[in-house]
Design an enzyme around this catalytic site. Structure first.
Site, mmCIF file in Angstrom:
data_model
loop_
_atom_site.group_PDB
_atom_site.id
_atom_site.type_symbol
_atom_site.label_atom_id
_atom_site.label_comp_id
_atom_site.label_asym_id
_atom_site.label_seq_id
_atom_site.Cartn_x
_atom_site.Cartn_y
_atom_site.Cartn_z
ATOM 1 C CD GLU A 25 -2.587 1.593 0.100
ATOM 2 O OE1 GLU A 25 -2.492 2.751 -0.362
ATOM 3 O OE2 GLU A 25 -3.294 0.698 -0.419
ATOM 4 C CG HIS A 83 -5.316 6.132 2.273
ATOM 5 N ND1 HIS A 83 -5.556 7.474 2.172
ATOM 6 C CD2 HIS A 83 -5.670 5.604 1.076
ATOM 7 C CE1 HIS A 83 -6.037 7.741 0.968
ATOM 8 N NE2 HIS A 83 -6.119 6.628 0.299
ATOM 9 C CB CYS A 127 -13.905 1.853 -1.159
ATOM 10 S SG CYS A 127 -15.505 1.399 -0.472
ATOM 11 C CD GLU A 170 -25.576 11.783 -18.006
ATOM 12 O OE1 GLU A 170 -25.149 11.138 -18.993
ATOM 13 O OE2 GLU A 170 -24.990 11.813 -16.896
ATOM 14 C CG ASP A 224 -12.746 0.218 -9.065
ATOM 15 O OD1 ASP A 224 -13.658 -0.621 -8.989
ATOM 16 O OD2 ASP A 224 -12.787 1.305 -8.468
ATOM 17 C CG HIS A 264 -48.178 -5.704 8.061
ATOM 18 N ND1 HIS A 264 -48.300 -4.837 6.987
ATOM 19 C CD2 HIS A 264 -49.052 -5.266 9.010
ATOM 20 C CE1 HIS A 264 -49.220 -3.921 7.277
ATOM 21 N NE2 HIS A 264 -49.691 -4.168 8.503
#
Length: 481
Positions: A34, A37, A42, A218, A326, A460
């Site tokens: 690493e 961190h 995430c 967008e 990713d 319920h």
């Protein structure tokens, strides 16, 4: 050898650290590299701290509508920006320390620095260009640094970073990525958000709750374009009712910077152009994999559109080199990275019955107000694939718990194969749907049919009852609408 391992994982995000833990559980000598961190983007700058911010926004929204619950607040509810940010950072720090504890508990060595593949089975770790280990980390079993390390299996879990458009590169002051948007020194009075995916919409929702004048731009013809069209339409109306301005089928072609503001030239699909000025602009046009400076080219590791190419078990084209999360391509979600890593390392360990991940069964969640969650095929996609379908819907307005909560705006939508009863997709918009979606994910994983769902007893009064009612509606048996 001291610097020799069975498995080395580069990157300690949710994919990396979960993979390291599973590797250690399987008896493999494991290390994780690493550079900044534990927990990755995430935990430190993404999923977790944004949810802390959005929780503050939710409390603000409830307080501003206290009268509708029969409650009275003295004066106007205001936000202390520094305290909101401080709470968010504190949440991340707590979990960051938790990852350090897990590394220690599972006897996983932590190597601090930046790793580069030197050859198959070997990495060289140099000095990190990022911040060093923070003091809140519990001391793992081994804390190592620069040097050469070897492992039969090396897993790349280096994650992704915000994508920048040419000419509209974020510089941290006027044009922000999610990094700057998460820690504002003060609230802007106005904000432009470029992109309406999960990141863009979540920040647009947060800042609107904080009283900011927000405009979302967008490129596609609707917001949250990966979602079912009906769901994104409902979400748009709800967001606009809260005061967000939304411009679709449009792009930002140019940004001019002032002393303390930005002016964006917005071009729409019909050829019109207008200039919008705001205090700040958030660039939320996607992310790209961190594949640079890893030595991929020298080893001939294949990449495609900024991501490492893998098979269903995380294997690259070079034996002994793997990739997950990713950096290995979409969907770029933490839970996908975790599951992908477990599959990868279980295959490495030779466990039987390890199967590739079914990406059609990965849920997606957007934590704006109202929330959006989904899994499987949209109605349009199911039809494009030639499936003969049944569609069921149930409105929050017909659910007792939603009405009692004052959260009666939303919809549950389900899509079934007409012949087999297979659940093809589920799509939701409304309060707490990010917590409800797992029920349909489990159902799809177990290949549950509509009949089994209709004979399942839901408690319920709950929001979850709407899930069953939507199934009943698909088969003309809805009871409460």
């Amino acid at each position: 050898m001291a610097n020799s391992y069975d498995v080395i994982i580069i990157g300690s995000g949710p994919g990396g650290y979960v993979t390291a833990i599973r590797s250690a559980q399987l008896g493999l000598k494991t290390a994780i590299v690493e550079r900044e961190h534990l927990g990755g983007i995430c935990l430190n700058w993404g999923c977790i701290p944004t949810k802390a911010l959005l929780r503050s926004a939710e409390i603000m929204d409830h307080a501003n509508h206290a009268k509708s619950y029969g409650l009275m607040l003295e004066g106007k509810m205001t936000a202390n920006v520094a305290d909101v940010v401080s709470r968010s950072r504190g949440v991340s720090a707590r979990l960051n320390g938790g990852v350090g504890f897990l590394m220690k508990k599972n006897k996983i060595d932590v190597i601090w620095g930046e790793a580069k593949l030197s050859k198959p089975g070997e990495i060289v770790v140099g000095k990190s260009s990022k911040a060093p280990m923070q003091p809140q980390h519990p001391t793992p079993k081994g804390v190592l640094g620069e040097g050469t390390y070897s492992a039969k299996h090396i897993i790349l879990a280096t994650g992704a970073r915000p994508r920048a458009l040419p000419g509209i590169e974020p510089e941290g002051k006027l044009i922000w990525t999610y990094f700057e948007a998460m820690v504002p020194a003060e609230m802007p009075k106005s904000l432009l958000v470029m992109g309406s995916g999960a990141i863009g919409i979540e920040f647009a929702s947060f800042y609107r709750s904080m009283g900011v004048d927000v405009t979302v731009i967008e490129l596609m013809d609707r917001i949250m374009p990966v979602e079912d069209a009906e769901i994104s339409g409902i979400a748009r109306k709800a967001l606009e009712k809260r005061g967000l301005k939304i411009i679709t089928s449009a792009k930002v072609s140019k940004v001019e910077k002032g002393a303390n503001s930005v002016t964006a030239t917005v071009e729409t699909a019909d050829g019109k152009s207008e200039k919008l000025t705001a205090d700040r602009l958030i660039s939320a046009v996607g992310v790209q994999g961190n594949i640079e400076n890893l030595g991929l080219e020298a080893l001939g590791i294949k990449t495609d559109r900024g991501c490492v190419v893998i098979d269903g078990y995380g294997r690259t084209n070079v034996p002994g080199i793997y990739a997950i999360g990713d950096v290995a391509g979409p969907p770029m979600l933490a839970h996908k990275a975790e599951h992908e890593g477990v599959i990868c390392v279980e295959k490495i360990a030779g466990l039987p019955n390890v199967h590739p991940m079914d990406k059609a069964k990965i849920p997606g969640c957007t934590y704006c107000n109202p929330q959006v969650a989904s899994v499987g095929l949209t109605e349009v996609k199911a039809k494009e694939l030639g499936r003969d379908i049944r569609v069921g819907r149930f409105s929050f307005a017909a659910n007792g718990k939603a009405i009692a909560l004052g959260e009666d705006n939303g919809l549950i939508k389900v899509i079934f194969d007409k012949k087999s009863g297979e659940l093809l997709g589920a799509h939701m918009v409304g309060a707490e749907v990010t917590e409800l979606i797992q029920g349909f994910v489990i159902a799809m994983g177990l290949e549950t049919t509509e009949e089994e769902l209709m004979h399942t007893i839901f408690p319920h009064p709950t929001l979850s009852e709407m899930m069953k009612e939507a199934v009943l509606d698909a088969y003309g048996r809805v009871l409460n609408a």
